[in-house]
Enzyme design. Structure first.
Site, PDB file in Angstrom:
ATOM      1  N   GLU A   1       0.782  -1.233   0.000  1.00 35.46           N
ATOM      2  CA  GLU A   1       0.000   0.000   0.000  1.00 35.46           C
ATOM      3  C   GLU A   1       0.817   1.288   0.000  1.00 35.46           C
ATOM      4  O   GLU A   1       0.769   2.092   0.948  1.00 35.46           O
ATOM      5  CB  GLU A   1      -0.993  -0.012   1.168  1.00 35.46           C
ATOM      6  CG  GLU A   1      -2.068  -1.069   1.009  1.00 35.46           C
ATOM      7  CD  GLU A   1      -3.177  -0.995   2.046  1.00 35.46           C
ATOM      8  OE1 GLU A   1      -3.002  -0.299   3.065  1.00 35.46           O
ATOM      9  OE2 GLU A   1      -4.216  -1.649   1.835  1.00 35.46           O
TER      10      GLU A   1
ATOM     11  N   GLU B   1      -6.137  -7.733  -0.826  1.00 32.67           N
ATOM     12  CA  GLU B   1      -6.864  -7.530   0.423  1.00 32.67           C
ATOM     13  C   GLU B   1      -8.298  -7.151   0.091  1.00 32.67           C
ATOM     14  O   GLU B   1      -8.538  -6.321  -0.785  1.00 32.67           O
ATOM     15  CB  GLU B   1      -6.254  -6.402   1.272  1.00 32.67           C
ATOM     16  CG  GLU B   1      -4.882  -6.670   1.841  1.00 32.67           C
ATOM     17  CD  GLU B   1      -4.394  -5.520   2.729  1.00 32.67           C
ATOM     18  OE1 GLU B   1      -5.246  -4.698   3.156  1.00 32.67           O
ATOM     19  OE2 GLU B   1      -3.178  -5.438   2.979  1.00 32.67           O
TER      20      GLU B   1
END
Length: 385
Positions: free
Chosen positions: A211, A318
């Site tokens: 991320e 995710e």
């Protein structure tokens, strides 16, 4: 996941029991509770800190053990329509601002018996999070900490020796000790050492970093390319590389923000674009409510078109939703949409499993995690033949 917390330990009342319950702790360094299990379960040492009552009839033991490093493989069901289907294993990156931290206090590694349960249910891919600051303690160019590398290696070997895939995930958000990584040479140095350590394991998958966010877009490109180059030059030539994007690698903003990443190059042509997608109002994965029953498919539709238009492969690294009917329908819809577009989507991994998540709303840790008990029947439809 944009935020996480170290959750509570076992209640003191449990320690007073004379016999540990099914799946309960039954040993480990410093353990003062019961060391025998209820009938039908055996106390099995996972590591020096933790033994757990798992199904079996062998004589109880509290002997410390390290994870097996056998190369034996077993038959793991292929996900229906997906190449990769599984969960994120999150615990080794806990206490993210304490370096290097203490094993068993600030962080630990995933529970092998829980991973084995998920494998037996058809899961075949596990993304193992860790912190770069614990691997290279002083700087990105430092030699790796032997103990932390050994812990990661044992976890990876446990997963892959059972025929599943281990995604090696530096869970750092494009940062090192809180500062955005700008030195691509240092980043490449880290990746050279990491790739060298695992290059001979064909069931390893590389994740360049978790991320990236609030960073210059060209820097995100450059860090990804530096990792790709370092991995391949280290001799890891056959394993896939999962690259992540800016803005927390969100699928719903991918086309607007990360279009330049289509220019990444891999001499072995084995890149997969890893996106994350949560279904709450702000896409942060911090709320139990999902926007609507159709929000899952809606939020990945544009990214699906981008992958197909550019001849790329993608994976949702995710995703999650709270244990409620709206999210259940939204999750099912997203997975079904992905399966219908499995020419560009290789699969999906749920956030998150791990032994310290307690009553976290998205916990997929067997046997009692909130998401595991609520969503397992759905997941098995996609994980098993």
């Amino acid at each position: 996941m944009k935020s996480f917390a170290l959750l509570g330990a076992l209640a003191g009342a449990a320690l007073a029991q004379s016999t540990a319950p099914a799946w309960g702790q039954c040993g480990g360094e410093g353990w003062t509770g019961p060391t025998t299990c209820v009938s039908g379960y055996v106390c099995t040492a996972s590591n020096q800190w933790y033994s757990q009552c798992i199904p079996g009839t062998a004589a109880p033991t509290t002997t410390r053990a390290t994870l097996t490093t056998s190369t034996r493989t077993s038959s793991v069901p292929n996900p229906t329509g997906f190449r990769h289907f599984g969960v994120d294993e999150s615990v080794a990156e806990f206490a993210y601002d304490i370096y290097p931290g203490t094993w068993g206090v600030h962080f630990r590694f995933p529970e092998p018996s829980a991973i084995q349960t998920l494998i037996s249910e058809g899961m075949n891919t596990f993304r193992v999070a860790f912190r770069m600051e614990r691997m290279a303690v002083g700087s990105l160019t430092d030699n790796f900490d032997a103990a932390y590398l050994r812990n990661l290696t044992e976890t990876v070997n446990f997963i892959t020796s059972r025929g599943a895939y281990a995604v090696i995930d530096p869970h750092n958000y494009g940062r090192y000790k809180g500062a955005i990584i700008t030195d691509t040479n240092a980043f490449a140095s880290f990746w050279t050492k990491l790739a060298t350590a695992f290059r001979s394991n064909p069931r390893v998958i590389w994740d360049t970093n978790n991320e990236y966010n609030t960073m210059p877009q060209q820097l995100v490109f450059d860090l990804n390319q530096a990792a790709i180059n370092a991995i391949r030059r280290a001799g890891a030539t056959t394993q896939p590389i999962w690259v992540e994007g800016n803005s927390w690698t969100g699928a719903w903003t991918w086309v607007e923000i990360n279009d330049n990443l289509k220019g990444l190059t891999d001499p072995n042509n084995n890149l997969v674009y890893q996106m994350h997608q949560y279904l709450d109002s702000d896409g942060s994965g911090t709320h139990p409510e999902c926007v609507s029953t159709t929000i899952g498919a809606e939020r990945i539709r544009a990214a699906t078109g981008w992958l197909r238009q550019n001849g790329k492969q993608g994976v949702i690294g995710e995703y999650a939703g709270g244990p409620n009917p709206t999210c259940r329908t939204a999750i099912s819809g997203m997975l079904e949409y992905m399966r219908q577009n499995s020419d560009v989507w290789q699969g999906a991994l749920w956030w998150a499993a791990g032994p310290w998540w307690g009553d976290y709303m998205y916990s997929y840790e067997p046997p009692s995690g909130s998401a595991y008990t609520y969503y397992n029947s759905i997941m098995r439809q996609y994980a098993a033949r």
